[in-house]
Design a protein around this motif. Structure first.
Motif, short mmCIF file in Angstrom:
data_model
loop_
_atom_site.label_atom_id
_atom_site.label_comp_id
_atom_site.label_asym_id
_atom_site.label_seq_id
_atom_site.Cartn_x
_atom_site.Cartn_y
_atom_site.Cartn_z
N ALA A 269 0.82 -1.22 0.00
CA ALA A 269 0.00 0.00 0.00
C ALA A 269 0.85 1.27 0.00
O ALA A 269 1.84 1.38 0.73
N LEU B 109 -2.39 5.70 1.85
CA LEU B 109 -3.60 4.90 1.92
C LEU B 109 -3.85 4.39 3.33
O LEU B 109 -2.93 4.00 4.05
N LEU C 10 -5.88 1.46 5.32
CA LEU C 10 -6.53 0.17 5.18
C LEU C 10 -7.30 -0.17 6.44
O LEU C 10 -6.85 0.13 7.56
N VAL D 92 -10.18 0.40 1.62
CA VAL D 92 -9.04 1.28 1.43
C VAL D 92 -9.52 2.64 0.94
O VAL D 92 -10.43 2.75 0.12
N VAL E 260 -2.85 -0.32 -4.10
CA VAL E 260 -2.58 -1.44 -3.20
C VAL E 260 -3.02 -2.72 -3.91
O VAL E 260 -3.93 -2.71 -4.75
#
Length: 556
Positions: A384, A388, A390, A397, A419
């Motif tokens: 990633a 970003l 998660l 995301v 990602v």
């Protein structure tokens, strides 16, 4: 004695090894020239007669032992007394050299000291530079001085086991230079080097070879297993493909029949409407012609009255001639004709709706079939981009507008906010669904394992990306290199991604409307493929909605 013998062997050996390539290439043609004309086999201890012909020593002795005269078996020249036979060492070396150049002809190592019938050698002595049968080996097993000699399994190329510089057995191994040396080399040229007995190094090498052999055997087993998996996958794919073909043929057959039926009905309706329109037209023409006749008669009367002097008569019929007559409302007739065209348009629209309904049903059935290959996809945090965010379960995301301090791993995207899924796929089929609701920009698809993840990237199959994207809230494109603009009836809220590895197919579907978005076909996959997710930038909250990997909801 041993040293002079070794020097002679070295000289002769070098003379044959230094043949030019043209002569070396013709060695095989000498096989017939180095055969004894008595036994018709390659010379063994070749000897020469005074006339210049060559024979095996044993063969020639046998010929003369059974004869009162001594003549050449080849040219029949007779000699007054039995010649003293000596081995033609040059010819013997040539024979040995040719035998070495012909590995397909495996020959036994013979005893160097047997006179008549040479026996198979049991051991070779590196010190004596000779090979011995069991009988002639006996002194080496009995005499104290000979017991110290280096014995080994019989070989025909003893020179290769002797140091060419010091004429001593190569009984040590220099680990620094990775070469075999003699005892004199170890104290001169290889002084202070790490030398060990050749047997010790050989044992270590054998251990390495055994380990390598096990690794190779494991590789063989893995590849055999892989072949079996591929064959099994091919069989399953073939069966599924046959079923899929049958289902699709049935669906499209029904669709074609429906289209043909509606086409027939439409043509019949158009035929009836055409006939009705022609009849109506004929009736209208007849009415119009009748009215034209009446109007002409009226016009004549009006013309006559306009010149009459009979004023009384004019006044009496004036009202009747000037009053309006009953005539057809022709604009109303035209409206009826327009209505018949509208009826035709409605029929065509109904047919189009029926076809669209059938196509939607086909795609829905196809989507349902693909959903059976659904896989559980989880986002890989190691890939990633630092911006970003998660979710804890690895299913969502979004871009957080803040760069996090994360280790710069080779697999991590460092420029593009992307990602990958954790698991890759190198065969078969797989399917997953992603919610894109509320987003104004996103990228979705699959990528090959070896993609470039650093710097700017270009989404196209040539670089390992098979993706569909959204731009500016309503512009959909397939990144086919160049990109293809997509015209979608509705804005997808959940996108399904299907891959058939062996068929080279990547397809995208609008799950909720059961409609096809785009397909990459006839692709060639040679690496693992990974699910690819690009939520794009946050854009001040305008694109803050996350991409969400959702459980597959099977269409009915």
């Amino acid at each position: 004695m041993a040293e002079s013998s070794l020097t002679a062997r070295k000289t002769r050996r070098h003379s044959f090894d230094n043949y030019p390539p043209s002569m070396s290439s013709s060695m095989s043609s000498l096989s017939e020239e180095i055969q004894c004309s008595v036994c018709l086999d390659v010379f063994t201890d070749p000897v020469s007669t005074p006339c210049g012909h060559n024979f095996c020593k044993i063969c020639l002795n046998k010929c003369w032992d059974n004869s009162q005269t001594y003549s050449c078996p080849y040219c029949k020249e007779t000699f007054k007394q039995r010649p003293d036979l000596k081995i033609n060492t040059t010819l013997r070396e040539l024979v040995d050299h040719c035998k070495k150049k012909s590995p397909e002809e495996t020959t036994e190592v013979l005893c160097d000291f047997c006179e008549e019938r040479k026996l198979k050698a049991l051991k070779s002595c590196l010190v004596c530079q000779s090979s011995y049968c069991e009988t002639h080996l006996e002194p080496h097993l009995r005499v104290a001085g000979l017991k110290k000699h280096k014995l080994m399994d019989p070989v025909s190329n003893l020179e290769d086991y002797i140091c060419q510089k010091h004429e001593r057995p190569l009984d040590l191994f220099c680990r620094d230079d990775q070469t075999c040396v003699c005892s004199i080399c170890s104290v001169k040229d290889h002084k202070n080097h790490n030398t060990v007995p050749i047997e010790e190094e050989s044992q270590e090498k054998k251990t390495e070879l055994m380990k390598t052999q096990k690794d190779v055997q494991l590789m063989i087993q893995n590849r055999i297993k892989k072949i079996q998996e591929i064959k099994h996958s091919a069989e399953v794919r073939k069966r599924n493909t046959e079923k899929e073909k049958a289902v699709r043929v049935e669906l499209f057959t029904d669709l074609i029949r429906s289209i043909e039926r509606h086409q027939t009905e439409l043509l019949e309706m158009m035929e009836e409407q055409q006939k009705a329109a022609e009849k109506q037209e004929q009736e209208l023409i007849e009415e119009l012609e009748q009215e034209i006749t009446e109007l002409k008669m009226r016009n004549t009367e009006l013309e006559q009255l306009s010149h009459t002097e009979d004023h009384l008569h004019l006044l009496q019929i004036h009202s009747s001639l000037c009053s309006s007559r009953n005539t057809r409302n022709w604009p109303e007739i035209s409206m009826k004709t327009h209505e018949s065209l509208e009826t035709l348009r409605r029929a065509l629209t109904q047919l189009k709706d029926t076809i669209d309904e059938k196509l939607t049903l086909t795609v829905s059935t196809e989507l349902k079939w693909m959903q059976q290959y659904a896989v559980d996809v989880t986002l890989d945090p190691d890939t990633a981009h630092p911006n970003l965010i998660l979710s804890d379960d690895g299913k969502q995301v979004t871009d957080g507008d803040i760069t996090q301090k994360l280790p710069d791993k080779p697999e991590r995207f460092d420029t593009c906010p992307c990602v990958l899924g954790k698991e890759g796929f190198s065969s078969g089929r797989f399917y997953f669904e992603v919610q894109v609701k509320g987003k104004t920009k996103w990228d979705l698809g699959v990528v090959r394992e070896s993609i470039n993840r650093k710097g700017d990237i270009i989404l196209r199959p040539r670089d390992g990306y098979w993706t569909v994207i959204l731009l500016n809230g309503d512009e959909y494109k397939a990144c086919a290199g160049p990109s293809v603009s997509l015209s979608l009836r509705v804005k997808p809220q959940r996108v399904g991604v299907f891959v058939d590895y062996e068929e080279g197919l990547v397809s995208f579907y609008d799950v909720e409307s059961s409609s096809h978005i785009y397909s990459f076909t006839a692709q060639s996959f040679t690496e693992k493929l990974y699910p690819f997710f690009g939520p794009s930038l946050n854009y001040g909250g305008k694109n803050s909605s996350p991409l969400i990997i959702t459980p597959v909801s099977y269409n009915k």
